[in-house]
Design an enzyme around this catalytic site. Sequence first.
Site, PDB file in Angstrom:
ATOM      1  N   LYS A 164      41.014  38.039  36.114  1.00  0.00           N
ATOM      2  CA  LYS A 164      40.632  39.295  36.761  1.00  0.00           C
ATOM      3  C   LYS A 164      41.875  40.069  37.201  1.00  0.00           C
ATOM      4  CE  LYS A 164      39.609  40.380  41.007  1.00  0.00           C
ATOM      5  NZ  LYS A 164      39.106  40.392  42.375  1.00  0.00           N
ATOM      6  N   ASP A 183      34.714  41.459  38.417  1.00  0.00           N
ATOM      7  CA  ASP A 183      34.700  41.059  39.830  1.00  0.00           C
ATOM      8  C   ASP A 183      33.241  40.819  40.230  1.00  0.00           C
ATOM      9  OD1 ASP A 183      33.517  43.511  40.095  1.00  0.00           O
ATOM     10  OD2 ASP A 183      34.674  44.107  41.845  1.00  0.00           O
TER      11      ASP A 183
END
Length: 258
Positions: A164, A183
Amino acid sequence: MPTGRPQKKTVTKKKALRAKKSLAKTVPVRAATKAAKKNSAGDPTNPRRVETILQRLAEHYPNAVCALHHRNAWELMVATILSAQCTDVRVNMVTPALFQRFPTPQSMAKASQAEVEEMIRTTGFFRNKAKNIIGAAQMVVAEFGGKVPQTMDELLTIPGVARKTANVVSGSWYKILLGVVVDTHVMRISQRLELTKSTTPEKIEQDLMQLIPQPAWIDFSHRVIHFGREICIARKPRCADCFLEDLCNSKDKTWSTH
Ligand code: SF4
């Protein structure tokens, strides 16, 4: 002498043959088209539906950008590490003082754990985050000449950096499209909109990379994150105000027209 009877029979045979050939050509095509339409309508990942979702997100969030305040790749990486289990608003309250005290990877590499912990305490998990930020600074200085690297393989060697964070830095700062940022918002909304059946960020990212055209990867994540904060909220989604409601079959819906 032949009568009209055999002649009639010949014509009938020819007609039957033509009809058979015609059927052979048309029936499978019609059946295939019908089947394709049926599949297309029933499959939530069909390209038309995905395109509609992307278009509506673009219409509602044309200028969505990363909400974490930063001036360079290093600051963006630190802010993203701090944003785990924490709101962007809270991170933005903490980072100005942190970046003033430790403006470069070189200065952060020499920081004391206790001081960094104190400065980032309100973001939660502060001991681990402080350890990762200092470790990341030391790695960036020692291995990458003080500059945050650009490749996925290199980024993933840095403490505290998983896919991420690597995607945020490479996509938002370097504009290099290595993957889709997944996310908590992207995860939840991709599942609610049935763009994925997967449950881990890694698998969801792979599913989204298959569905979404590569040039749209960065914008998609930024827009979905805004959408997740404003409309498709985790606990009580505002379905009555949702511009994707007609496309959504989520069991989490609080209001429905279909
Ligand atoms: S209809 Fe509700 S659950 Fe579905 S995407 Fe919109 S806000 Fe989310």
